[in-house]
Scaffold this motif. Structure first.
Motif, mmCIF file in Angstrom:
data_model
loop_
_atom_site.group_PDB
_atom_site.id
_atom_site.type_symbol
_atom_site.label_atom_id
_atom_site.label_comp_id
_atom_site.label_asym_id
_atom_site.label_seq_id
_atom_site.Cartn_x
_atom_site.Cartn_y
_atom_site.Cartn_z
ATOM 1 N N GLU A 14 0.835 -1.214 0.000
ATOM 2 C CA GLU A 14 0.000 0.000 0.000
ATOM 3 C C GLU A 14 0.859 1.250 0.000
ATOM 4 O OE1 GLU A 14 -2.170 3.359 1.699
ATOM 5 O OE2 GLU A 14 -0.770 2.165 2.890
ATOM 6 N N VAL A 15 1.939 1.248 0.764
ATOM 7 C CA VAL A 15 2.831 2.407 0.809
ATOM 8 C C VAL A 15 3.508 2.606 -0.550
ATOM 9 C CG1 VAL A 15 4.968 3.291 1.838
ATOM 10 C CG2 VAL A 15 3.177 2.341 3.308
ATOM 11 N N ILE A 16 3.946 1.528 -1.164
ATOM 12 C CA ILE A 16 4.554 1.631 -2.497
ATOM 13 C C ILE A 16 3.528 2.175 -3.498
ATOM 14 C CG2 ILE A 16 5.424 0.267 -4.456
ATOM 15 C CD1 ILE A 16 6.839 -1.509 -2.326
ATOM 16 N N GLY A 17 2.315 1.648 -3.468
ATOM 17 C CA GLY A 17 1.276 2.129 -4.372
ATOM 18 C C GLY A 17 0.966 3.595 -4.175
ATOM 19 N N THR A 18 0.916 4.036 -2.932
ATOM 20 C CA THR A 18 0.594 5.431 -2.653
ATOM 21 C C THR A 18 1.739 6.360 -3.039
ATOM 22 O OG1 THR A 18 -0.863 4.735 -0.865
ATOM 23 C CG2 THR A 18 -0.178 7.037 -0.859
ATOM 24 N N LEU A 19 2.967 5.963 -2.766
ATOM 25 C CA LEU A 19 4.104 6.779 -3.191
ATOM 26 C C LEU A 19 4.186 6.839 -4.715
ATOM 27 C CD1 LEU A 19 6.822 5.689 -0.615
ATOM 28 C CD2 LEU A 19 5.559 7.853 -0.673
ATOM 29 N N ALA A 20 3.877 5.733 -5.373
ATOM 30 C CA ALA A 20 3.857 5.736 -6.838
ATOM 31 C C ALA A 20 2.752 6.644 -7.359
ATOM 32 C CB ALA A 20 3.675 4.311 -7.362
ATOM 33 N N LEU A 21 1.642 6.720 -6.623
ATOM 34 C CA LEU A 21 0.561 7.623 -7.021
ATOM 35 C C LEU A 21 1.057 9.064 -7.047
ATOM 36 C CD1 LEU A 21 -2.461 7.826 -7.701
ATOM 37 C CD2 LEU A 21 -2.890 8.042 -5.246
ATOM 38 N N ARG A 22 1.842 9.422 -6.051
ATOM 39 C CA ARG A 22 2.432 10.768 -6.019
ATOM 40 C C ARG A 22 3.422 10.936 -7.170
ATOM 41 N NH1 ARG A 22 5.375 14.342 -6.779
ATOM 42 N NH2 ARG A 22 6.014 16.036 -5.399
ATOM 43 N N ALA A 23 4.157 9.874 -7.497
ATOM 44 C CA ALA A 23 5.147 9.938 -8.583
ATOM 45 C C ALA A 23 4.497 10.122 -9.949
ATOM 46 C CB ALA A 23 6.016 8.683 -8.577
ATOM 47 N N THR A 24 3.224 9.741 -10.094
ATOM 48 C CA THR A 24 2.542 9.902 -11.391
ATOM 49 C C THR A 24 2.381 11.365 -11.777
ATOM 50 O OG1 THR A 24 0.318 9.848 -10.420
ATOM 51 C CG2 THR A 24 1.257 7.742 -11.170
ATOM 52 N N ILE A 25 2.519 12.263 -10.816
ATOM 53 C CA ILE A 25 2.445 13.693 -11.129
ATOM 54 C C ILE A 25 3.554 14.062 -12.108
ATOM 55 C CG2 ILE A 25 2.733 16.022 -10.171
ATOM 56 C CD1 ILE A 25 1.399 14.933 -7.600
ATOM 57 N N ASP A 26 4.729 13.489 -11.911
ATOM 58 C CA ASP A 26 5.874 13.802 -12.760
ATOM 59 C C ASP A 26 6.030 12.851 -13.939
ATOM 60 O OD1 ASP A 26 6.589 15.918 -11.032
ATOM 61 O OD2 ASP A 26 7.570 14.486 -9.688
ATOM 62 N N HIS A 27 5.671 11.575 -13.743
ATOM 63 C CA HIS A 27 5.850 10.567 -14.790
ATOM 64 C C HIS A 27 4.649 9.624 -14.789
ATOM 65 C CE1 HIS A 27 9.996 11.880 -15.231
ATOM 66 N NE2 HIS A 27 10.107 11.806 -13.914
ATOM 67 N N ARG A 28 3.863 9.675 -15.831
ATOM 68 C CA ARG A 28 2.634 8.882 -15.896
ATOM 69 C C ARG A 28 2.869 7.376 -15.881
ATOM 70 N NH1 ARG A 28 -1.888 11.378 -19.596
ATOM 71 N NH2 ARG A 28 -3.089 11.369 -17.687
ATOM 72 N N ALA A 29 4.059 6.939 -16.220
ATOM 73 C CA ALA A 29 4.349 5.506 -16.275
ATOM 74 C C ALA A 29 4.229 4.841 -14.905
ATOM 75 C CB ALA A 29 5.750 5.282 -16.843
ATOM 76 N N TRP A 30 4.286 5.619 -13.839
ATOM 77 C CA TRP A 30 4.176 5.068 -12.489
ATOM 78 C C TRP A 30 2.787 4.511 -12.201
ATOM 79 C CZ3 TRP A 30 7.924 3.870 -9.183
ATOM 80 C CH2 TRP A 30 9.174 4.448 -9.383
ATOM 81 N N ILE A 31 1.822 4.776 -13.065
ATOM 82 C CA ILE A 31 0.457 4.295 -12.820
ATOM 83 C C ILE A 31 0.412 2.773 -12.733
ATOM 84 C CG2 ILE A 31 -0.326 4.200 -15.231
ATOM 85 C CD1 ILE A 31 -2.395 5.440 -12.240
ATOM 86 N N ALA A 32 1.271 2.091 -13.464
ATOM 87 C CA ALA A 32 1.317 0.623 -13.394
ATOM 88 C C ALA A 32 1.717 0.163 -11.992
ATOM 89 C CB ALA A 32 2.295 0.076 -14.433
ATOM 90 N N VAL A 33 2.651 0.864 -11.376
ATOM 91 C CA VAL A 33 3.067 0.528 -10.016
ATOM 92 C C VAL A 33 1.928 0.802 -9.035
ATOM 93 C CG1 VAL A 33 4.748 1.004 -8.179
ATOM 94 C CG2 VAL A 33 5.480 0.985 -10.585
ATOM 95 N N VAL A 34 1.181 1.877 -9.265
ATOM 96 C CA VAL A 34 0.019 2.200 -8.422
ATOM 97 C C VAL A 34 -0.973 1.040 -8.448
ATOM 98 C CG1 VAL A 34 -1.954 3.734 -8.113
ATOM 99 C CG2 VAL A 34 0.268 4.688 -8.750
ATOM 100 N N ILE A 35 -1.297 0.592 -9.640
ATOM 101 C CA ILE A 35 -2.294 -0.477 -9.785
ATOM 102 C C ILE A 35 -1.805 -1.765 -9.128
ATOM 103 C CG2 ILE A 35 -3.470 -1.954 -11.473
ATOM 104 C CD1 ILE A 35 -3.450 0.603 -13.328
ATOM 105 N N VAL A 36 -0.586 -2.158 -9.426
ATOM 106 C CA VAL A 36 -0.033 -3.383 -8.841
ATOM 107 C C VAL A 36 0.053 -3.254 -7.320
ATOM 108 C CG1 VAL A 36 2.034 -4.836 -8.695
ATOM 109 C CG2 VAL A 36 1.206 -4.067 -10.923
ATOM 110 N N GLY A 37 0.485 -2.105 -6.833
ATOM 111 C CA GLY A 37 0.604 -1.889 -5.396
ATOM 112 C C GLY A 37 -0.715 -2.026 -4.668
#
Length: 117
Positions: A14-37
């Motif tokens: 959950e923490v990885i997914g949430t941090l990746a959600l914040r990272a999507t602001i700069d790089h949209r590719a992080w959305i895959a990590v959000v979903i998996v997380g």
């Protein structure tokens, strides 16, 4: 598998997914990590419950840990700031969950006191 290990894994996911959600602001590719997380977090939380941990314990620890870790890691990873009152709030969240979960009068799952009538 041990319920506590499953819960720790759910918190990490959950923490990885949430941090990746914040990272999507700069790089949209992080959305895959959000979903998996998030999929992993909820799957592991379900397995935690299935292994016998009560929902109040699992969700309380999962929620408090997630909020606290994301706030602290947000400072480290993204340079976000937390006010002194926010840090006190995080401490209160953690203390509150510990107090609730260590209450000796709390009913054990499946006990007569645990059944809603």
């Amino acid at each position: 598998m041990n319920a506590r290990l499953l819960l720790v894994a759910a918190i990490v996911a959950e923490v990885i997914g949430t941090l990746a959600l914040r990272a999507t602001i700069d790089h949209r590719a992080w959305i895959a990590v959000v979903i998996v997380g998030y999929v992993a977090a909820f799957t592991l939380l379900g397995l935690t419950l299935r292994s016998g941990m009560s929902i109040s314990a699992a969700y309380g620890i999962w929620g408090a840990s997630g909020v606290s870790l994301v706030a602290l890691l947000g400072m480290i990873v993204f340079g976000e700031t937390l006010s002194p009152s926010a840090l006190v709030g995080i401490a209160l969240i953690v203390v509150g969950v510990v107090l609730i979960e260590t209450d000796p009068r709390r009913a054990e799952p499946g006990s007569v006191q645990d059944v809603n009538v």
